[in-house]
Design a protein around this motif. Structure first.
Motif, PDB file in Angstrom:
ATOM      1  N   ALA A  70       1.198  -1.452  -0.049  1.00  0.00           N
ATOM      2  CA  ALA A  70       0.003  -0.054  -0.240  1.00  0.00           C
ATOM      3  C   ALA A  70       1.340   0.536   0.251  1.00  0.00           C
ATOM      4  O   ALA A  70       0.261   2.159   0.877  1.00  0.00           O
ATOM      5  N   GLN A  71       1.564   0.913  -1.205  1.00  0.00           N
ATOM      6  CA  GLN A  71       2.820   2.128  -1.239  1.00  0.00           C
ATOM      7  C   GLN A  71       3.293   2.101  -2.411  1.00  0.00           C
ATOM      8  O   GLN A  71       3.716   1.248  -3.141  1.00  0.00           O
ATOM      9  N   ARG A  72       3.660   3.091  -2.970  1.00  0.00           N
ATOM     10  CA  ARG A  72       5.470   3.737  -4.198  1.00  0.00           C
ATOM     11  C   ARG A  72       6.469   3.803  -3.496  1.00  0.00           C
ATOM     12  O   ARG A  72       6.597   4.198  -2.000  1.00  0.00           O
ATOM     13  N   PRO A  73       7.393   2.715  -3.873  1.00  0.00           N
ATOM     14  CA  PRO A  73       9.185   3.134  -3.516  1.00  0.00           C
ATOM     15  C   PRO A  73       9.133   4.049  -3.771  1.00  0.00           C
ATOM     16  O   PRO A  73       8.814   5.232  -4.295  1.00  0.00           O
ATOM     17  N   ARG A  74       9.726   5.176  -2.905  1.00  0.00           N
ATOM     18  CA  ARG A  74      10.926   6.708  -3.109  1.00  0.00           C
ATOM     19  C   ARG A  74      11.794   6.308  -2.062  1.00  0.00           C
ATOM     20  O   ARG A  74      12.157   6.389  -0.607  1.00  0.00           O
ATOM     21  N   LEU A  75      12.743   7.486  -2.846  1.00  0.00           N
ATOM     22  CA  LEU A  75      14.035   7.894  -1.965  1.00  0.00           C
ATOM     23  C   LEU A  75      14.148   9.529  -1.335  1.00  0.00           C
ATOM     24  O   LEU A  75      13.855  10.359  -1.694  1.00  0.00           O
ATOM     25  N   ILE A  76      13.973   9.123   0.018  1.00  0.00           N
ATOM     26  CA  ILE A  76      13.896  10.554   0.495  1.00  0.00           C
ATOM     27  C   ILE A  76      15.430  10.530   1.277  1.00  0.00           C
ATOM     28  O   ILE A  76      16.518  10.399   2.499  1.00  0.00           O
ATOM     29  N   LEU A  77      15.665  12.093   0.131  1.00  0.00           N
ATOM     30  CA  LEU A  77      16.945  12.195   0.767  1.00  0.00           C
ATOM     31  C   LEU A  77      17.561  13.401   1.615  1.00  0.00           C
ATOM     32  O   LEU A  77      17.048  13.981   1.378  1.00  0.00           O
ATOM     33  N   LEU A  78      18.011  13.223   2.312  1.00  0.00           N
ATOM     34  CA  LEU A  78      17.826  14.672   3.347  1.00  0.00           C
ATOM     35  C   LEU A  78      19.346  15.275   3.735  1.00  0.00           C
ATOM     36  O   LEU A  78      19.913  14.805   3.998  1.00  0.00           O
ATOM     37  N   THR A  79      19.815  16.398   3.368  1.00  0.00           N
ATOM     38  CA  THR A  79      20.847  16.676   2.879  1.00  0.00           C
ATOM     39  C   THR A  79      20.853  18.238   3.390  1.00  0.00           C
ATOM     40  O   THR A  79      20.234  18.576   4.302  1.00  0.00           O
ATOM     41  N   GLY A  80      22.383  18.163   3.989  1.00  0.00           N
ATOM     42  CA  GLY A  80      22.605  19.746   4.856  1.00  0.00           C
ATOM     43  C   GLY A  80      23.971  19.585   5.156  1.00  0.00           C
ATOM     44  O   GLY A  80      24.879  18.762   4.554  1.00  0.00           O
ATOM     45  N   GLU A  81      24.134  21.119   5.673  1.00  0.00           N
ATOM     46  CA  GLU A  81      25.474  21.436   6.211  1.00  0.00           C
ATOM     47  C   GLU A  81      25.327  19.545   7.410  1.00  0.00           C
ATOM     48  O   GLU A  81      24.692  19.161   8.427  1.00  0.00           O
ATOM     49  N   LYS A  82      26.545  19.936   8.774  1.00  0.00           N
ATOM     50  CA  LYS A  82      26.393  18.814   9.047  1.00  0.00           C
ATOM     51  C   LYS A  82      26.270  19.334  10.808  1.00  0.00           C
ATOM     52  O   LYS A  82      25.662  21.055  11.058  1.00  0.00           O
ATOM     53  N   ASN A  83      25.909  18.615  11.924  1.00  0.00           N
ATOM     54  CA  ASN A  83      24.761  18.944  12.651  1.00  0.00           C
ATOM     55  C   ASN A  83      23.957  19.783  12.533  1.00  0.00           C
ATOM     56  O   ASN A  83      23.321  20.399  13.546  1.00  0.00           O
ATOM     57  N   THR A  84      22.991  19.368  11.820  1.00  0.00           N
ATOM     58  CA  THR A  84      21.631  20.169  11.670  1.00  0.00           C
ATOM     59  C   THR A  84      20.280  19.630  11.937  1.00  0.00           C
ATOM     60  O   THR A  84      19.085  19.921  11.509  1.00  0.00           O
ATOM     61  N   GLY A  85      20.689  18.403  12.676  1.00  0.00           N
ATOM     62  CA  GLY A  85      19.605  17.464  12.701  1.00  0.00           C
ATOM     63  C   GLY A  85      18.783  16.647  12.038  1.00  0.00           C
ATOM     64  O   GLY A  85      17.831  16.216  11.972  1.00  0.00           O
ATOM     65  N   LYS A  86      19.825  16.436  10.737  1.00  0.00           N
ATOM     66  CA  LYS A  86      18.861  15.431   9.926  1.00  0.00           C
ATOM     67  C   LYS A  86      19.043  13.633  10.261  1.00  0.00           C
ATOM     68  O   LYS A  86      18.405  13.291   9.923  1.00  0.00           O
ATOM     69  N   LYS A  87      20.645  13.487  10.761  1.00  0.00           N
ATOM     70  CA  LYS A  87      20.226  12.448  11.443  1.00  0.00           C
ATOM     71  C   LYS A  87      18.595  12.182  12.251  1.00  0.00           C
ATOM     72  O   LYS A  87      18.098  10.895  12.038  1.00  0.00           O
ATOM     73  N   GLU A  88      19.068  12.620  13.045  1.00  0.00           N
ATOM     74  CA  GLU A  88      17.791  12.416  14.060  1.00  0.00           C
ATOM     75  C   GLU A  88      16.287  12.803  13.219  1.00  0.00           C
ATOM     76  O   GLU A  88      15.912  11.857  13.783  1.00  0.00           O
ATOM     77  N   LEU A  89      16.168  13.295  12.855  1.00  0.00           N
ATOM     78  CA  LEU A  89      15.436  13.584  12.050  1.00  0.00           C
ATOM     79  C   LEU A  89      15.283  12.207  10.976  1.00  0.00           C
ATOM     80  O   LEU A  89      13.499  11.649  11.253  1.00  0.00           O
ATOM     81  N   ALA A  90      15.586  11.955  10.278  1.00  0.00           N
ATOM     82  CA  ALA A  90      15.251  10.783  10.049  1.00  0.00           C
ATOM     83  C   ALA A  90      15.454   9.590  10.498  1.00  0.00           C
ATOM     84  O   ALA A  90      13.849   9.092  10.276  1.00  0.00           O
ATOM     85  N   LYS A  91      16.008   9.412  11.412  1.00  0.00           N
ATOM     86  CA  LYS A  91      15.739   8.028  12.507  1.00  0.00           C
ATOM     87  C   LYS A  91      13.938   8.280  12.653  1.00  0.00           C
ATOM     88  O   LYS A  91      13.387   6.889  13.141  1.00  0.00           O
ATOM     89  N   ALA A  92      13.971   9.527  13.193  1.00  0.00           N
ATOM     90  CA  ALA A  92      12.107   9.527  13.558  1.00  0.00           C
ATOM     91  C   ALA A  92      11.323   9.055  12.705  1.00  0.00           C
ATOM     92  O   ALA A  92      10.226   9.444  13.077  1.00  0.00           O
ATOM     93  N   LEU A  93      11.744   9.776  11.862  1.00  0.00           N
ATOM     94  CA  LEU A  93      10.592   9.448  10.575  1.00  0.00           C
ATOM     95  C   LEU A  93      10.687   7.866  10.250  1.00  0.00           C
ATOM     96  O   LEU A  93       9.414   7.972  10.123  1.00  0.00           O
ATOM     97  N   GLU A  94      11.978   7.505  10.239  1.00  0.00           N
ATOM     98  CA  GLU A  94      11.680   5.859  10.240  1.00  0.00           C
ATOM     99  C   GLU A  94      10.841   5.978  11.113  1.00  0.00           C
ATOM    100  O   GLU A  94       9.663   4.483  10.561  1.00  0.00           O
TER     101      GLU A  94
END
Length: 596
Positions: free
Chosen positions: A449-473
């Motif tokens: 019940a979904q379509r495959p998709r790549l979500i790429l989070l990028t930016g400078e270091k220490n902007t919270g992107k890793k934490e956001l990605a893990k929380a989104l997962e």
């Protein structure tokens, strides 16, 4: 035996008699509905308005009130030789973009000039556009000869002036003839008012054009307009739909889709509300079922294996006719539409500019102004499939959209090497050799019940992107989604370990291999979440070339520090995990990646 079909476009300056000629052809070949001519004449009588044959075509109120054709009208009539669709393209300067639409599918053209007014600016512009559209069969029709007393001297003067201009843009008309569309002179039979002219009338000229039978014999081309899936009453067909531009196709033919390089075999050829047919030919709006179910996207071009391949690149050389209110400028974002594809583009370089009315090429080449023709290099956001104009005019034509409006059109003259050319070659070979199992992509979509998709989070270091990605997962997993988070580092020290060796670091190869890993996970039906620091536009383009699926790029941070073209920005000055997760999930819903 079915007659030949041919599309003819009639172009020329406003009020030079195009609609009148079309109306006359309809009337004089008995191609009008029963009583239509009498009805229009009676309407004119009741309104105390002189009858004009152009009124037979005026279906829009605006056309009658303003006296100009504002859209491309079509009419149908027959001769003993063939069936015609005649396209009346607007002549008014403000409607030149409509004229391009009308002319794009024509096999031949009538260029009309008012004998009394002579050659006008639009007479030259229209000729230039026909040349750029690759229409080589052209007749010059010098109309309203009754207004110059059927003078041979006037005819020869206008003819000489126009032929001199056409010569400069490499157009050699097959016919030049004098007519009076209103009086019916030299339309369906030779005129006795011009004894000095012993050439063909309009009907003979039309029948003298060569029908593009060779399109049947050209390499097969069909831009994919869409892929439809049926579920009602146990119907599980997936129909690849589009209009055949050239070539012939039959069930059993092996087909390849470009630029992806994916292959399959034609199972059936489908038509609307009718049994399957055994052959598809140019001009047919048609659908196909295929044996091996593969992921195909709108905009790809379907070709037959073993025939001449279309070109694929994200850099092209082109001739562009610009009609936009604002100049066409390098560095600005536009959309390019070709076949079924619509992709972001920008002008990389303007090599030359020509005024389409007088062929002057003075001034700098920093921009292309309205009604000018430019020789340009275009860079697209992702690779597109196409042919060069001399190989197949239909699949070399494109339009440019600026701020939701068609602002220009052109033809592709050369395929240029881009940075992803070698990667695209290896990706195409991979797709061609790809072995599919019994479970196809549509089955996975239904199952998860979904379509495959790549979500790429990028930016400078220490902007919270890793934490956001893990929380989104975690949120997506809790919602029952098939999802996985992978940091670039997890890949680099595993599959990409040999590309990280000191002195041998290969960033391009790192990104290519990452794209291959991502492609496998997307093919498995996942939503894949990835983080990477300061990724660039080159990185995005490589990944987009390698993966066979959709991708969204999110820049996490207040300011961009690379040249990447992100789809979304998540500022870190007001960083709110819950708010950002809700935003990303909403985008997944809007893109139909998740259905509830």
């Amino acid at each position: 035996m079915k007659k030949e079909d041919m599309n003819i476009v009639i172009v020329g300056h406003v009020d030079h008699g195009k609609s009148t000629l079309m109306g006359r052809l309809l009337a004089d070949t008995d191609s009008l509905p029963q009583g239509k001519l009498e009805q229009v004449k009676e309407t004119c009588r009741r309104n105390s308005k002189p009858f004009e044959y152009a009124f037979l075509l005026d279906a829009l109120k605006d056309e009658q009130s303003q006296g100009i054709t504002i859209d491309t009208a079509r009419c149908f009539f027959k001769t003993e030789k063939r069936d015609y669709i005649i396209l009346d393209a607007p002549g008014h300067i403000e409607f030149l973009k409509n004229m391009i639409t009308g002319a794009a599918r024509a096999s031949a053209a009538l260029l009309m000039i008012d004998a009394k007014e002579g050659v006008q600016e639009n007479s030259r512009r229209h000729a230039y556009m026909l040349s750029m559209l690759g229409i080589k069969q052209i007749a010059v029709v010098i109309n309203k000869m009754d207004l110059v007393d059927y003078s041979q001297e006037v005819f020869e003067k206008v003819k000489a002036e126009y032929l001199e201009f056409l010569k400069q843009i490499n157009i050699q008309p097959k016919f030049v003839l004098p007519v009076s569309a209103f009086q019916g002179e030299n339309i369906v039979k030779p005129s006795d008012k011009m004894p000095w002219y012993d050439g063909m009338d309009i009907l003979q000229v039309l029948d003298g054009f060569e029908c593009e039978e060779e399109k049947d014999k050209q390499a097969f081309r069909m831009p994919v307009q869409d892929v439809y899936k049926f579920t009602k009453n146990g119907d599980d067909r997936r129909i690849v739909a589009g209009t055949i531009e050239s070539g012939t196709i039959r069930p059993g033919d092996e087909v390849v889709f470009y630029p992806s390089g994916k292959k399959s075999h034609i199972k059936t050829i489908e038509t609307f509300n009718a049994p399957p047919i055994l052959e598809g030919k140019p001009g047919m709006a048609i659908g196909f079922t295929i044996k091996e179910q593969i992921y195909i996207t709108r905009g790809e071009i379907m070709a037959i294996k073993g025939e001449m391949e279309p070109k694929s690149s994200s850099r092209i050389a082109a001739n562009v006719f610009w009609l936009g209110k604002k100049p066409l400028a390098p560095g600005k974002n536009y959309f390019l539409k070709i076949g079924g594809e619509k992709v972001r583009m920008e002008i990389e370089e303007i090599k030359g500019v020509i005024n389409s009315s007088n062929l002057s090429s003075e001034g700098d080449f920093s921009v292309i102004e309205k009604n000018e023709v430019g020789e340009v290099v275009i860079k697209t956001e992702k690779p597109i499939a196409f042919d060069l104009v001399e190989e197949n005019a239909a699949t070399s034509r494109f339009v440019i959209v600026d701020e939701y409006e068609i602002a220009g059109g052109g033809i592709i003259t050369e395929s240029l090497v881009d940075d992803e050319a070698d990667i695209r070659t290896s990706t195409r070979l991979r797709n061609y050799k790809w072995e599919t199992g019994e479970v196809d992509s549509e089955t996975r979509i239904d199952h998860y019940a979904q379509r495959p998709r790549l979500i790429l989070l990028t930016g400078e270091k220490n902007t919270g992107k890793k934490e956001l990605a893990k929380a989104l997962e975690k949120v997506l997993i809790d919602k029952g989604r098939y999802v996985y988070y992978m940091g670039i580092g997890s890949y680099l020290y595993g599959v990409g370990a040999d590309t990280k060796k000191p002195g041998k670091e290969d960033h391009k190869e790192q990104i290519r291999r990452f794209g291959e890993v991502a492609n496998l996970m997307l093919d498995a039906g996942m939503i894949l979440i990835v983080t990477g620091t300061n990724m660039t536009e080159s990185d995005r383009r490589i990944i987009k070339t390698v993966i066979q699926g959709d991708m969204d790029v999110y820049w996490v941070g207040d300011e961009y520090t690379t040249d990447i073209r992100a789809d979304h920005q998540l500022p870190d000055s007001e960083f709110d995990y819950n708010k950002n997760i809700a935003y990303i999930i909403e985008q997944l819903r809007k893109s139909n990646t998740i259905f509830y």
